[in-house]
Design a protein around this motif. Structure first.
Motif, PDB file in Angstrom:
ATOM      1  N   ALA A  39       7.453   1.486  -0.698  1.00  0.00           N
ATOM      2  CA  ALA A  39       6.938   2.529  -1.577  1.00  0.00           C
ATOM      3  C   ALA A  39       7.473   3.896  -1.171  1.00  0.00           C
ATOM      4  CB  ALA A  39       5.411   2.516  -1.558  1.00  0.00           C
ATOM      5  N   LEU A  40       7.479   4.182   0.132  1.00  0.00           N
ATOM      6  CA  LEU A  40       7.949   5.479   0.600  1.00  0.00           C
ATOM      7  C   LEU A  40       9.442   5.658   0.379  1.00  0.00           C
ATOM      8  CD1 LEU A  40       5.878   5.798   3.909  1.00  0.00           C
ATOM      9  CD2 LEU A  40       5.509   7.029   1.751  1.00  0.00           C
ATOM     10  N   VAL A  41      10.235   4.608   0.624  1.00  0.00           N
ATOM     11  CA  VAL A  41      11.684   4.697   0.388  1.00  0.00           C
ATOM     12  C   VAL A  41      11.962   4.924  -1.098  1.00  0.00           C
ATOM     13  CG1 VAL A  41      13.869   3.416   0.458  1.00  0.00           C
ATOM     14  CG2 VAL A  41      12.338   3.365   2.440  1.00  0.00           C
ATOM     15  N   SER A  42      11.245   4.223  -1.971  1.00  0.00           N
ATOM     16  CA  SER A  42      11.428   4.421  -3.412  1.00  0.00           C
ATOM     17  C   SER A  42      11.073   5.843  -3.822  1.00  0.00           C
ATOM     18  CB  SER A  42      10.568   3.428  -4.195  1.00  0.00           C
ATOM     19  OG  SER A  42      11.021   2.114  -3.996  1.00  0.00           O
ATOM     20  N   MET A  43       9.967   6.369  -3.280  1.00  0.00           N
ATOM     21  CA  MET A  43       9.583   7.753  -3.586  1.00  0.00           C
ATOM     22  C   MET A  43      10.670   8.729  -3.124  1.00  0.00           C
ATOM     23  SD  MET A  43       5.570   7.801  -2.441  1.00  0.00           S
ATOM     24  CE  MET A  43       4.390   6.625  -3.098  1.00  0.00           C
ATOM     25  N   ALA A  44      11.208   8.493  -1.921  1.00  0.00           N
ATOM     26  CA  ALA A  44      12.256   9.378  -1.392  1.00  0.00           C
ATOM     27  C   ALA A  44      13.495   9.361  -2.277  1.00  0.00           C
ATOM     28  CB  ALA A  44      12.611   8.961   0.037  1.00  0.00           C
ATOM     29  N   LEU A  45      13.855   8.206  -2.798  1.00  0.00           N
ATOM     30  CA  LEU A  45      15.003   8.101  -3.707  1.00  0.00           C
ATOM     31  C   LEU A  45      14.724   8.831  -5.013  1.00  0.00           C
ATOM     32  CD1 LEU A  45      15.938   4.357  -3.067  1.00  0.00           C
ATOM     33  CD2 LEU A  45      17.394   6.343  -2.570  1.00  0.00           C
ATOM     34  N   GLN A  46      13.533   8.641  -5.532  1.00  0.00           N
ATOM     35  CA  GLN A  46      13.172   9.295  -6.789  1.00  0.00           C
ATOM     36  C   GLN A  46      13.184  10.815  -6.637  1.00  0.00           C
ATOM     37  OE1 GLN A  46       9.444   7.366  -7.587  1.00  0.00           O
ATOM     38  NE2 GLN A  46      10.419   5.382  -8.019  1.00  0.00           N
ATOM     39  N   GLU A  47      12.761  11.302  -5.458  1.00  0.00           N
ATOM     40  CA  GLU A  47      12.795  12.746  -5.204  1.00  0.00           C
ATOM     41  C   GLU A  47      14.217  13.293  -5.235  1.00  0.00           C
ATOM     42  OE1 GLU A  47      10.384  15.333  -4.487  1.00  0.00           O
ATOM     43  OE2 GLU A  47       9.335  13.820  -5.696  1.00  0.00           O
ATOM     44  N   LEU A  48      15.185  12.448  -4.919  1.00  0.00           N
ATOM     45  CA  LEU A  48      16.594  12.854  -4.944  1.00  0.00           C
ATOM     46  C   LEU A  48      17.223  12.618  -6.310  1.00  0.00           C
ATOM     47  CD1 LEU A  48      17.725  11.437  -1.457  1.00  0.00           C
ATOM     48  CD2 LEU A  48      17.289  13.833  -2.060  1.00  0.00           C
ATOM     49  N   GLY A  49      16.395  12.205  -7.274  1.00  0.00           N
ATOM     50  CA  GLY A  49      16.900  11.981  -8.629  1.00  0.00           C
ATOM     51  C   GLY A  49      17.509  10.614  -8.861  1.00  0.00           C
ATOM     52  N   GLN A  50      17.345   9.696  -7.897  1.00  0.00           N
ATOM     53  CA  GLN A  50      17.895   8.354  -8.033  1.00  0.00           C
ATOM     54  C   GLN A  50      16.811   7.397  -8.515  1.00  0.00           C
ATOM     55  OE1 GLN A  50      20.957   6.744  -7.736  1.00  0.00           O
ATOM     56  NE2 GLN A  50      19.695   5.070  -8.528  1.00  0.00           N
ATOM     57  N   PRO A  51      16.966   6.793  -9.710  1.00  0.00           N
ATOM     58  CA  PRO A  51      15.982   5.810 -10.176  1.00  0.00           C
ATOM     59  C   PRO A  51      15.871   4.656  -9.177  1.00  0.00           C
ATOM     60  CG  PRO A  51      17.471   6.421 -11.956  1.00  0.00           C
ATOM     61  CD  PRO A  51      18.038   7.011 -10.704  1.00  0.00           C
ATOM     62  N   ALA A  52      14.644   4.276  -8.846  1.00  0.00           N
ATOM     63  CA  ALA A  52      14.412   3.211  -7.865  1.00  0.00           C
ATOM     64  C   ALA A  52      13.088   2.544  -8.166  1.00  0.00           C
ATOM     65  CB  ALA A  52      14.406   3.783  -6.442  1.00  0.00           C
ATOM     66  N   ILE A  53      12.952   1.311  -7.725  1.00  0.00           N
ATOM     67  CA  ILE A  53      11.693   0.577  -7.876  1.00  0.00           C
ATOM     68  C   ILE A  53      11.468  -0.260  -6.631  1.00  0.00           C
ATOM     69  CG2 ILE A  53      12.809  -1.346  -9.114  1.00  0.00           C
ATOM     70  CD1 ILE A  53      10.126  -1.648 -10.661  1.00  0.00           C
ATOM     71  N   SER A  54      10.228  -0.275  -6.147  1.00  0.00           N
ATOM     72  CA  SER A  54       9.898  -1.084  -4.973  1.00  0.00           C
ATOM     73  C   SER A  54       9.287  -2.407  -5.422  1.00  0.00           C
ATOM     74  CB  SER A  54       8.917  -0.332  -4.070  1.00  0.00           C
ATOM     75  OG  SER A  54       7.702  -0.076  -4.748  1.00  0.00           O
ATOM     76  N   LEU A  55       9.658  -3.488  -4.738  1.00  0.00           N
ATOM     77  CA  LEU A  55       9.157  -4.827  -5.063  1.00  0.00           C
ATOM     78  C   LEU A  55       8.801  -5.572  -3.784  1.00  0.00           C
ATOM     79  CD1 LEU A  55      11.800  -5.941  -7.737  1.00  0.00           C
ATOM     80  CD2 LEU A  55       9.503  -5.065  -8.190  1.00  0.00           C
ATOM     81  N   THR A  56       7.646  -6.229  -3.784  1.00  0.00           N
ATOM     82  CA  THR A  56       7.274  -7.101  -2.669  1.00  0.00           C
ATOM     83  C   THR A  56       8.086  -8.391  -2.732  1.00  0.00           C
ATOM     84  OG1 THR A  56       5.545  -8.239  -3.887  1.00  0.00           O
ATOM     85  CG2 THR A  56       4.916  -6.203  -2.746  1.00  0.00           C
ATOM     86  N   GLY A  57       8.003  -9.178  -1.680  1.00  0.00           N
ATOM     87  CA  GLY A  57       8.687 -10.473  -1.693  1.00  0.00           C
ATOM     88  C   GLY A  57       8.230 -11.335  -2.852  1.00  0.00           C
ATOM     89  N   ALA A  58       6.934 -11.295  -3.152  1.00  0.00           N
ATOM     90  CA  ALA A  58       6.398 -12.084  -4.269  1.00  0.00           C
ATOM     91  C   ALA A  58       6.960 -11.597  -5.597  1.00  0.00           C
ATOM     92  CB  ALA A  58       4.874 -12.002  -4.271  1.00  0.00           C
ATOM     93  N   GLN A  59       7.016 -10.269  -5.805  1.00  0.00           N
ATOM     94  CA  GLN A  59       7.510  -9.719  -7.060  1.00  0.00           C
ATOM     95  C   GLN A  59       9.003 -10.006  -7.256  1.00  0.00           C
ATOM     96  OE1 GLN A  59       6.084  -5.727  -6.202  1.00  0.00           O
ATOM     97  NE2 GLN A  59       4.675  -5.821  -7.949  1.00  0.00           N
TER      98      GLN A  59
END
Length: 609
Positions: A79-99
């Motif tokens: 979640a934090l890595v995805s937020m950091a990417l989004q803050e830099l303008g890079q579309p990102a999505i976080s997924l668990t192993g199950a997802q």
């Protein structure tokens, strides 16, 4: 445009600042025109903290609940890595192993990956998103959809499996060291960076250095031909490439469990030379193999069994054409090795055995699967084949048998492991499946130290077909993996039955359970004492260029001898020599051997805290 899987370990995402650095590196990779899947571990020591909490609640935490607990660490990171990417303008999505659809077997805390459902990932990649995946975890395919974890090194395993399933162009493992080093930089700061290493060498060096790669990850890379590179999270240096052979066609279903053995090989042109009752003291192996090297005698397997009184036995195999030379060297040096206090019955003796063969099973899928070696021994026992010597490594188990039994042994092993006969290699050992190292590389690539093993020795085990099968089958039933296995060369007749001693090493955490179980078996089957020694260390040298280099073993043994370090056990494979020494001498042994092979570099490697 390349499809790349990047994996970042716990230290790489251990703080907000480090997560932001990871996000910047990811954005730079995407801007270069690449599609990216990022696999991350839990932050820093999060997993250790969660384990500590569990044991404060319970002395024996439920394995299902441990998976439920430990899987939360990676969810924070993604979640934090995805937020950091989004803050830099890079579309990102976080997924668990199950997802993501990482489907595993229903084994809590140590599950293996069955397959990965890649449709959702591909959909997000097509939308130009970076997909940030939780490593170390998956989900069962049962109706209950249980969360599972993959055990130690699980994020490495997740990343390389993801790369295999997506047929990615390559997989990058980012860590806190600049790549794969010749040894642990925490113990030898002058450890040298390798630019490349074969997957077989890397598998053998599973305990190398800062443990930058887990063997299960290397196994998947080797089996599916995934180009793999280990790099530093803090620099743009090129790192170390792990080179795998061209893979045989293999299904992505049952990804980690499909086939553990992919080759049965044999060599019917060998003989064995045994040195019995040599003094159990530093320098003996160095003198013997130093002379062997000077006479340019190329040795295959080397076995030194556990001591008996003040002596032990050393045996080695050679190709039949050079047997006379090997026998002459052993006979010439035997009087020098004899103890001055020894009686005639205790003096060193040379014993030669002609007409032997070596049969081997090989495959990267044998790691951590105690049932594989046991299955080999059971198969040979059912065929009435007695085992005279055993040599084990991460990718191969070899047995020395009578030459007359060779064809029968090979046929039954091929049948048991469902291996088709290779007409082109009949009558000889198949060549190593890994690509050969560059001629510019030294024959020894790295030195590894394992301080987490214990040795069990069983005295007076009947020397007949089926004994090894029974012994190691019991260990496999209790899910206890065995590393080194050595049978003594001396035979004692007890009540009319010839017997030998068998010694082997296991993980220290399994040692007491193994001893207790084997003591019960010994009482039932009439075996002798089951002795446990937990104060040992195993030091190994590895290199694909060792083949045909008779001086390698001598150099290793001489380095130990110069530091008065006694060798308690020796075992070898084609690309590995391992010695058991006293635990308190393990680090000194590693440093001495690393220096002896000239592996130190000019730069000192600093490992970040």
């Amino acid at each position: 445009m390349a499809l790349i899987v990047q994996k970042y370990g716990g230290t790489s995402v251990g703080s907000v600042e480090r997560i932001q650095c990871v996000a910047q590196r990811v954005c730079k990779t995407v801007k270069a025109g690449n599609s990216l899947v990022v696999v991350v571990s839990a932050m820093g020591k999060t997993t250790d903290g969660l384990v500590k909490l569990a044991y404060e609640i319970s002395t024996n935490p439920n394995s299902r609940e441990m998976d439920m607990l430990l899987s939360t660490g990676e969810q924070v990171s993604i979640a934090l890595v995805s937020m950091a990417l989004q803050e830099l303008g890079q579309p990102a999505i976080s997924l668990t192993g199950a997802q993501v659809g990482i489907v595993t077997e229903a084994e809590h805390t140590r599950a293996r990956i069955l397959h990965i459902e890649t449709e959702r990932i591909k959909r997000h990649l097509n939308q130009n998103k970076v997909v940030v995946v939780a490593g170390f975890q998956g989900i069962t395919r049962t109706e209950d959809l249980e969360i599972t974890t993959l055990g130690r090194g699980g994020s490495d395993t997740s990343a390389v499996a993801m790369a295999a399933a997506l047929r990615a162009d390559f997989c990058e493992i980012y860590t806190d060291v600049p790549g794969i080093l010749t040894t642990d930089p925490r113990l030898v700061p002058e450890a040298q960076l390798m630019d490349e290493i074969t997957s077989d060498e890397m598998l053998e060096l599973a305990s190398l250095g800062a443990k930058v790669l887990h063997p299960r990850a290397v196994e998947i890379a080797r089996n599916y031909g995934v180009p793999l590179v280990v790099r530093s999270s803090w620099t743009d240096d090129p790192g170390t490439w792990v080179i795998s052979p061209e893979p045989r066609p293999r299904s992505l279903v049952n990804l980690e469990i499909a086939r553990s053995v992919d080759d049965v090989a044999f060599d019917a042109n060998q003989a064995k030379v045994s040195m019995l009752r040599v003094p159990d003291k530093p320098g003996v192996a160095a003198r013997l193999f130093g002379e062997i090297a000077r006479q340019d005698v190329d040795v295959d397997l080397i076995i030194q069994s556990i001591h008996e009184g003040n002596t032990n036995d050393i045996a080695f195999t050679v190709m039949t054409p050079i047997l006379k030379r090997a026998e002459a060297v052993a006979a010439a040096i035997a009087p020098v090795l004899r103890s001055q206090e020894a009686t005639e019955a205790e003096e060193a003796e040379v014993m030669v055995q002609h007409n032997i063969a070596k049969v081997s099973i090989a495959g990267a899928g044998m790691i951590g699967r105690p049932g594989v070696a046991a299955k080999m021994f059971v198969t040979l026992a059912e065929a009435g084949v007695n085992i005279q010597m055993i040599s084990t490594s991460e990718v191969k188990v070899s047995c020395v048998i009578d030459n007359a039994d060779c064809d029968r042994a090979v046929a039954t092993l091929r049948s048991a492991f469902e291996i088709e006969e290779d007409k082109g290699t009949r009558g000889q050992l198949s060549p190593s499946p890994s690509p050969l190292p560059s001629s510019s590389h030294p024959p020894v690539r790295g030195v590894a130290l394992d301080m987490n093993q214990a040795r069990l020795a069983i005295r007076q085990v009947p020397d007949r077909p089926g004994t090894a099968a029974k012994l190691f089958g019991l260990l496999a039933e209790h899910n206890i993996s065995v590393d080194m296995i050595i049978q003594s060369q001396r035979c004692h007749v007890i009540n009319g039955v010839p017997t030998r001693d068998i010694a082997f090493t296991v993980a220290r955490m399994d040692a007491q359970a193994a001893q207790k179980m084997l003591q019960q078996a010994a009482a039932e089957y009439g075996w002798g004492e089951v002795a446990l020694d937990s104060a040992i260390a195993k030091v190994s040298v590895v290199g694909a260029g060792m083949v045909g280099q008779p001086g390698i073993a001598a150099t290793m043994f001489e380095a130990l001898s110069q530091h008065q370090i006694n060798i308690q056990m020796i075992t070898t494979s084609e690309i590995k020599i391992s010695c058991v020494v006293a635990q308190e001498e393990g680090v000194k042994a590693l440093q001495a051997i690393h220096m002896a092979f000239g592996l130190a570099g000019s730069q000192r490697i600093q490992v970040p805290a």
